[in-house]
Design an enzyme around this catalytic site. Structure first.
Site, mmCIF file in Angstrom:
data_model
loop_
_atom_site.group_PDB
_atom_site.id
_atom_site.type_symbol
_atom_site.label_atom_id
_atom_site.label_comp_id
_atom_site.label_asym_id
_atom_site.label_seq_id
_atom_site.Cartn_x
_atom_site.Cartn_y
_atom_site.Cartn_z
ATOM 1 N N THR A 235 15.151 2.662 10.520
ATOM 2 C CA THR A 235 13.781 3.030 10.186
ATOM 3 C C THR A 235 13.536 4.412 10.754
ATOM 4 O O THR A 235 14.046 4.731 11.835
ATOM 5 C CB THR A 235 12.766 2.036 10.779
ATOM 6 O OG1 THR A 235 11.469 2.645 10.868
ATOM 7 C CG2 THR A 235 13.151 1.595 12.177
ATOM 8 N N CYS B 55 10.967 7.668 4.965
ATOM 9 C CA CYS B 55 10.748 6.256 5.250
ATOM 10 C C CYS B 55 11.850 5.542 4.503
ATOM 11 O O CYS B 55 12.123 5.856 3.338
ATOM 12 C CB CYS B 55 9.369 5.808 4.771
ATOM 13 S SG CYS B 55 9.133 4.025 4.887
#
Length: 230
Positions: free
Chosen positions: A83, A197
């Site tokens: 992430t 992202c």
């Protein structure tokens, strides 16, 4: 072959993409029945997401540090935090383990340099776009200017990530909004866009735009394979 540690679940949708891409690349590089040596620890993202929005980053760091220790104890040689946003607490996680973290922003910066990028647009969660932990890594380590959308567009990008992409929901209307924002950053001089992202690549891809896209999930996964095969 080294063993890759994946600290995932943020969301599990993008962690699955990591596992898939890493093994595809290992097969491409080695052929035959080869697959990657991988240790995965997947956290409960609901718990992490609540702490993010409550600004309780120290608590997220504790959860992820404990997970990282388990990955290390399971035999991983190095670690990927799957992430972008949670690289905010990467320094704390690194202090808790002895194996190195392969930082997603450094891997992305290297790819930007290969493409001679001097000014880049960044899409991601509001945390990634508005705070300095990610942008400064690109700017300071690679001398690349980073620009982000306006405040209203930041809210749109963030909302789509958490309310759609992290749930595996793909909407054509959301894709149009993202492509509009990509165009707006391109019009401000961005020579490309970081899909900062790990879920954004589920929504938009290079075939959707003439603006050069840098998908951090793909970049990070390929970097992991290179490290594993050193």
């Amino acid at each position: 072959m080294k063993t890759i540690g994946l600290l995932g679940g943020m969301s599990w949708e993008s962690t699955a993409l990591y596992y898939n891409q890493i093994n595809k690349e290992i097969k491409k590089q080695l052929g035959g029945l080869h697959s990657a040596k991988v240790v995965i620890y997947s956290v409960d993202f609901d718990e992490i997401e609540k702490l993010q929005h409550e600004n309780k980053w120290d608590e997220t760091a504790k959860i992820l540090s404990n997970a990282a220790k388990n990955i290390q104890n399971a035999g991983a040689d190095f670690l990927l935090i799957c992430t972008n946003t949670m690289h905010k607490v990467a320094p704390s996680i690194q202090k808790s383990i002895d194996i190195p973290i392969l930082h997603i922003a450094n891997a992305t910066g290297e790819e930007l340099q290969k493409n001679s990028i001097k000014k880049i647009g960044l899409l991601g969660t509001a945390f990634t776009m508005k705070q300095d932990f990610y942008k400064n890594t690109i700017m300071n380590n690679f001398d690349i200017e980073v620009i982000v959308p306006n405040e209203e567009d930041i809210k749109i990008v963030h909302k789509i990530i958490y309310e759609e992409l992290c749930l595996g929901i793909i909407n054509e209307s959301s894709k149009k909004e993202y492509l509009r924002i990509v165009d707006s950053l391109s019009n401000k001089g961005a020579e490309g866009i970081i899909l900062g992202c790990t879920e954004i690549g589920m929504l938009v891809s290079q075939k959707d735009t003439s603006t050069k896209l840098f998908d951090t999930t793909y970049i990070h996964a390929i970097k992991a394979v290179k490290e594993a095969l050193k």
